[in-house]
Design a protein around this motif. Structure first.
Motif, mmCIF file in Angstrom:
data_model
loop_
_atom_site.group_PDB
_atom_site.id
_atom_site.type_symbol
_atom_site.label_atom_id
_atom_site.label_comp_id
_atom_site.label_asym_id
_atom_site.label_seq_id
_atom_site.Cartn_x
_atom_site.Cartn_y
_atom_site.Cartn_z
ATOM 1 N N LYS B 23 0.813 -1.213 0.000
ATOM 2 C CA LYS B 23 0.000 0.000 0.000
ATOM 3 C C LYS B 23 0.844 1.259 0.000
ATOM 4 O O LYS B 23 0.535 2.228 -0.679
ATOM 5 C CB LYS B 23 -0.893 0.023 1.240
ATOM 6 C CG LYS B 23 -1.883 -1.077 1.283
ATOM 7 C CD LYS B 23 -3.253 -0.569 0.936
ATOM 8 C CE LYS B 23 -4.273 -1.670 1.176
ATOM 9 N NZ LYS B 23 -5.360 -1.628 0.235
ATOM 10 N N GLU B 24 1.924 1.188 0.781
ATOM 11 C CA GLU B 24 2.725 2.399 0.922
ATOM 12 C C GLU B 24 3.342 2.788 -0.413
ATOM 13 O O GLU B 24 3.379 3.952 -0.786
ATOM 14 C CB GLU B 24 3.821 2.178 1.961
ATOM 15 C CG GLU B 24 4.400 3.474 2.467
ATOM 16 C CD GLU B 24 5.531 3.213 3.447
ATOM 17 O OE1 GLU B 24 6.428 4.047 3.535
ATOM 18 O OE2 GLU B 24 5.497 2.156 4.107
ATOM 19 N N GLN B 25 3.771 1.746 -1.129
ATOM 20 C CA GLN B 25 4.341 1.998 -2.442
ATOM 21 C C GLN B 25 3.308 2.633 -3.360
ATOM 22 O O GLN B 25 3.621 3.531 -4.144
ATOM 23 C CB GLN B 25 4.807 0.670 -3.024
ATOM 24 C CG GLN B 25 5.595 0.821 -4.272
ATOM 25 C CD GLN B 25 5.997 -0.528 -4.804
ATOM 26 O OE1 GLN B 25 5.174 -1.413 -5.008
ATOM 27 N NE2 GLN B 25 7.275 -0.707 -5.016
ATOM 28 N N ALA B 26 2.077 2.186 -3.231
ATOM 29 C CA ALA B 26 1.016 2.737 -4.068
ATOM 30 C C ALA B 26 0.857 4.232 -3.828
ATOM 31 O O ALA B 26 0.707 5.016 -4.774
ATOM 32 C CB ALA B 26 -0.293 2.005 -3.798
ATOM 33 N N THR B 27 0.897 4.633 -2.550
ATOM 34 C CA THR B 27 0.787 6.070 -2.272
ATOM 35 C C THR B 27 1.971 6.821 -2.857
ATOM 36 O O THR B 27 1.816 7.922 -3.383
ATOM 37 C CB THR B 27 0.756 6.360 -0.750
ATOM 38 O OG1 THR B 27 1.083 5.177 -0.067
ATOM 39 C CG2 THR B 27 -0.571 6.883 -0.320
ATOM 40 N N ASP B 28 3.145 6.178 -2.744
ATOM 41 C CA ASP B 28 4.322 6.828 -3.303
ATOM 42 C C ASP B 28 4.166 7.044 -4.804
ATOM 43 O O ASP B 28 4.463 8.122 -5.328
ATOM 44 C CB ASP B 28 5.570 5.969 -3.059
ATOM 45 C CG ASP B 28 6.028 6.020 -1.629
ATOM 46 O OD1 ASP B 28 5.453 6.849 -0.890
ATOM 47 O OD2 ASP B 28 6.918 5.268 -1.243
ATOM 48 N N LEU B 29 3.660 6.028 -5.487
ATOM 49 C CA LEU B 29 3.481 6.142 -6.935
ATOM 50 C C LEU B 29 2.468 7.227 -7.255
ATOM 51 O O LEU B 29 2.588 7.951 -8.233
ATOM 52 C CB LEU B 29 3.022 4.811 -7.523
ATOM 53 C CG LEU B 29 4.085 3.710 -7.554
ATOM 54 C CD1 LEU B 29 3.501 2.419 -8.073
ATOM 55 C CD2 LEU B 29 5.260 4.127 -8.411
ATOM 56 N N LYS B 30 1.467 7.332 -6.400
ATOM 57 C CA LYS B 30 0.456 8.363 -6.608
ATOM 58 C C LYS B 30 1.090 9.750 -6.495
ATOM 59 O O LYS B 30 0.845 10.627 -7.317
ATOM 60 C CB LYS B 30 -0.652 8.203 -5.572
ATOM 61 C CG LYS B 30 -1.963 8.751 -6.050
ATOM 62 C CD LYS B 30 -3.093 8.230 -5.187
ATOM 63 C CE LYS B 30 -4.400 8.627 -5.790
ATOM 64 N NZ LYS B 30 -5.465 7.707 -5.449
ATOM 65 N N ASN B 31 1.936 9.881 -5.484
ATOM 66 C CA ASN B 31 2.628 11.167 -5.309
ATOM 67 C C ASN B 31 3.458 11.502 -6.535
ATOM 68 O O ASN B 31 3.572 12.653 -6.928
ATOM 69 C CB ASN B 31 3.575 11.103 -4.113
ATOM 70 C CG ASN B 31 2.840 11.232 -2.828
ATOM 71 O OD1 ASN B 31 1.788 11.863 -2.799
ATOM 72 N ND2 ASN B 31 3.351 10.624 -1.781
ATOM 73 N N LEU B 32 4.019 10.442 -7.090
ATOM 74 C CA LEU B 32 4.920 10.622 -8.214
ATOM 75 C C LEU B 32 4.211 11.299 -9.380
ATOM 76 O O LEU B 32 4.787 12.119 -10.094
ATOM 77 C CB LEU B 32 5.429 9.251 -8.635
ATOM 78 C CG LEU B 32 6.628 9.182 -9.540
ATOM 79 C CD1 LEU B 32 7.811 9.772 -8.839
ATOM 80 C CD2 LEU B 32 6.900 7.745 -9.904
ATOM 81 N N THR B 33 2.956 10.936 -9.590
ATOM 82 C CA THR B 33 2.251 11.472 -10.750
ATOM 83 C C THR B 33 1.613 12.831 -10.457
ATOM 84 O O THR B 33 1.039 13.437 -11.343
ATOM 85 C CB THR B 33 1.128 10.521 -11.173
ATOM 86 O OG1 THR B 33 0.258 10.352 -10.069
ATOM 87 C CG2 THR B 33 1.658 9.191 -11.603
#
Lengths: 356, 353
Positions: B23-33
């Protein structure tokens, strides 16, 4: 070789590039990687490499250069130094006076014979358009020269001497041993040392301040530690972390570890422990588990090496056996060996070392 | 949603926030975009860990649902030696997905051409679209060194017009120069617990009764490969199997081959093993996997000192098989070498008695 043709008719070429370049620059200001953005602008900005910097500084004052050979580990500022020096020497004429070739360009013997030779045969004027003096030579930068074939290097020998009037060469490489001796003897050699940790730390703190990144000193320290004296790697990591976390969120140590791909010590200690039990079956299972975590094989080996070398659990002879296997395994991994089988092989070697 | 889809495709999460694990990675990816732009990415992880799912989610987050309107097209290239190459590409308005290693050692041409093509076409309607396209390259670890070096330069040169997402199983084969130019995203396999949870979830939506034991068994058998787990679950549901999921055919076949080797160490059995190995290669099982499974089966009856020798041989021959291009020689050489070691062991035991 387009830019030579352009320089022949300077008037329209410069105006057209300016207009198209201008509109692009407005649109995409944020795409610049920090590594490029914070590249040293002048050679005085280059940190640590005192020897090279002082010599180059003198050379720039006298407006002349010897042939240069820079060598040292990645991210220590070799390319930055020569580019900064060239910019200081040539100013606006920079683009016309530099031929930069790196490993991704074709660099076989054919290219050396044709492209480099033709470029170096052109004479450069000693005055600028506006009448100011300017050094009357060009620079050929051969980046990553250690990946050039010996034939191509040999083809360079005579060209280098014959064209000293109009051209200086700058070879940049990681391993000076891969450059043939006739070339090294024609150049002034400079060794670039790995950067001091506090230097990188200082630079990173500066970038953090400029880019509004929140990062504690402890975290930065970890970043510096993992970078191993490689400034580029440290800066790229910092930018990746900052992008991942978004604005205003502090960067934690875990983020750094994740982005740099460092393998947790726990996993590696486990691996060595399993080897100690001398049980092949449990070793197989452990490696399988390890593979599922998807850490990079080369990184695992690098850290294992560090651990084994610094550990007191092994005698020198054991270390030698393990070290030899580590070398073979690392080489095979890079050339496409299966991670699982290679790590198993390493494990067996460690078990063998234990049995001595 | 059409109901004839496989479960593995049907229940593929479409949005970053719907991902079941990491999940944490998912939030990180979201931040990325967030600010409408991202660096080149290198996504790596074992099979069935959800690399592709994450890439698609990321693209969707970036460009909206338009990325799911995919069309297939065949692209053709001409090598410098005038050979025609064809490659299948999946593309949407915003991205293009290709697997350059399909064309073997000519992959370099494909990479140069595709990236140049994409990079040189500007988007007409700037206001409604992003000013870059995304190129997704799969199986980067199978790319030749030449192609990887070519990629390195092109990546930097065309950064204004295209972003590249690389997808690899293991990054030890990706040259460091590419690694340092990308943001590396590690996708570990889901834990057994997570696989079980997802299986249960899917089963309850599909109104299928999935017992705890079966879910557990599937999770273990699938080796934490989620796609495989879902396929297994579906297969067992269709065939009405309550327990004892069969192993894949090829694994059983390799096991049989291993038994032949262990039973008799002679020229005759070597010849029959050769037939089996040919059979496996013809059916497209990669030699790396043959080596791995065969090694595991062969190691079972060995003690640790002989085992160590055999592992060493396997490591040597597997490496050579990658270097050369006829896998069968190296597989066979390994089998012969194994027979040699093993018959020595058997003889020793006989003398002992």
């Amino acid at each position: 070789m387009d830019f030579f043709l352009k320089s022949g008719k300077l008037g329209d070429a410069s105006s057209s590039t300016k207009s198209s370049g201008g509109s692009k620059a407005v649109k995409k200001p944020k795409l610049v990687p920090w590594v490029e953005k914070y590249r040293p602008k002048t050679i005085e900005d280059v940190v640590e490499q005192n020897e090279a910097v002082t010599v180059l500084g003198e050379c720039i004052k006298g407006a002349d250069l010897p042939n240069l050979l820079f060598y040292g580990p990645p991210g220590t500022g070799k390319t930055s130094t020569i580019i900064a020096a060239a910019k200081q020497l040539f100013g606006d004429l920079y683009r016309q006076r530099i031929l930069e070739l790196n490993a991704s360009d074709e660099r076989g013997i054919q290219v050396i014979r044709e492209k480099v030779k033709t470029f170096s045969q052109l004479t450069a004027s000693s005055v600028r358009e506006d009448g100011k003096p300017c050094p009357s030579f060009k620079i050929v930068i051969l980046d990553e020269a250690d990946s050039m074939t010996y034939a191509a290097q040999a083809a360079l020998r005579r060209t280098m001497e014959k064209e000293t009037k109009s051209t200086r060469f700058c070879l940049i490489c990681n391993y000076v041993s891969r450059i043939i001796p006739p070339l090294t003897s024609r150049c002034t050699k400079f060794r670039f040392k790995p950067l001091n940790e506090c230097m990188i730390f200082e630079r990173l703190t500066y970038i953090c301040k400029e880019e509004n990144v929140i990062c504690e000193d402890v975290t930065l320290n970890k970043l510096v530690e993992t970078s191993g004296g490689d400034m580029r790697r440290a800066i790229t990591c910092l930018q990746s972390c900052a992008k991942l976390k978004g604005k205003g969120v502090p960067i934690s140590i875990d983020n750094i570890i994740e982005v740099t791909g460092v393998v947790p010590d726990k996993l590696l200690i486990g691996y060595l422990e399993v080897c100690k039990t001398r049980n092949l079956q449990s070793l197989q299972n452990y490696i399988k588990e390890m593979m599922l975590e998807a850490y990079a094989g080369s990184q695992i080996l690098e850290q294992l090496n560090e651990m084994v070398v610094n550990s007191d659990d092994y005698t020198d002879k054991q270390k030698a056996i393990i070290g030899e296997k580590l070398g073979t395994v690392a080489f095979r991994l890079l050339d496409g060996g299966s991670e699982y089988i290679q790590l198993l092989d390493l494990g067996c070697a460690i078990i063998k070392a234990h049995n001595i | 949603m059409p109901s004839n889809l496989l479960w593995a495709d049907k229940y593929r999460p479409k949005d970053l926030s719907l991902l079941d694990y990491h999940k944490e990675q998912a939030t990180d990816l979201k931040n990325l975009t967030q600010d409408g732009d991202f660096p080149h990415l290198l996504v790596y992880g074992p099979l069935g860990a959800g690399k592709k799912t994450r890439i698609m989610c990321l693209l969707r987050e970036m460009f909206g649902p338009g990325v799911e309107k995919l069309k297939e097209e065949t692209m053709s290239f001409t090598t410098p030696s005038n050979k025609k190459l064809e490659i299948l590409a999946l593309s949407s308005m915003y991205h293009i997905e290709i697997n350059p290693s399909d064309v073997g050692h000519n992959d370099r041409v494909v990479i140069m051409d595709v990236i140049k093509n994409v990079a040189q076409t500007h988007q007409l309607n700037m206001s409604s679209q992003k000013d870059f396209k995304v190129i997704v390259l799969t199986d980067v670890d199978d790319l030749s060194k030449d192609a990887q070096h070519a990629l390195r330069r092109t990546m930097e040169k065309y950064v204004a017009n295209c972003r590249i997402i690389l997808c690899a199983t293991s990054i030890s084969r990706v040259i460091p120069a590419i690694r340092s130019r990308c943001l590396c995203v590690r996708v570990p396999a889901p834990t057994e617990g997570e696989v079980i949870k997802i299986l249960k979830n899917v089963a309850s939506i599909e109104n299928v009764n999935l017992t705890d034991e079966l879910a557990k068994e599937i999770a273990v058998k699938s080796e934490r490969n989620l796609r495989r787990a879902l396929l297994m679950a579906e297969a067992s549901f269709v065939n009405n199997i309550r327990q004892g999921i069969p192993k894949p055919d090829w694994e059983i076949f390799i096991q049989k081959t291993a038994n032949v080797i262990l039973k008799e160490q002679s020229m005759q059995s070597l010849a029959s093993v050769r037939n089996n190995l040919y059979e496996l290669i013809v059916n497209g099982i990669p030699s790396e996997i043959i080596f791995k499974v065969l090694l595991e089966d062969l190691l079972k009856p060995c003690d640790s000192s002989v085992g160590a020798n055999i592992v060493e041989e396997a490591a040597t021959y597997q490496y050579r098989s990658v270097q050369g291009n006829k896998e069968i020689f190296h597989l066979e050489a390994f089998v012969a070498k194994f027979m040699c070691h093993y018959s020595g062991l058997v003889q020793q035991m006989m003398e002992f008695f």
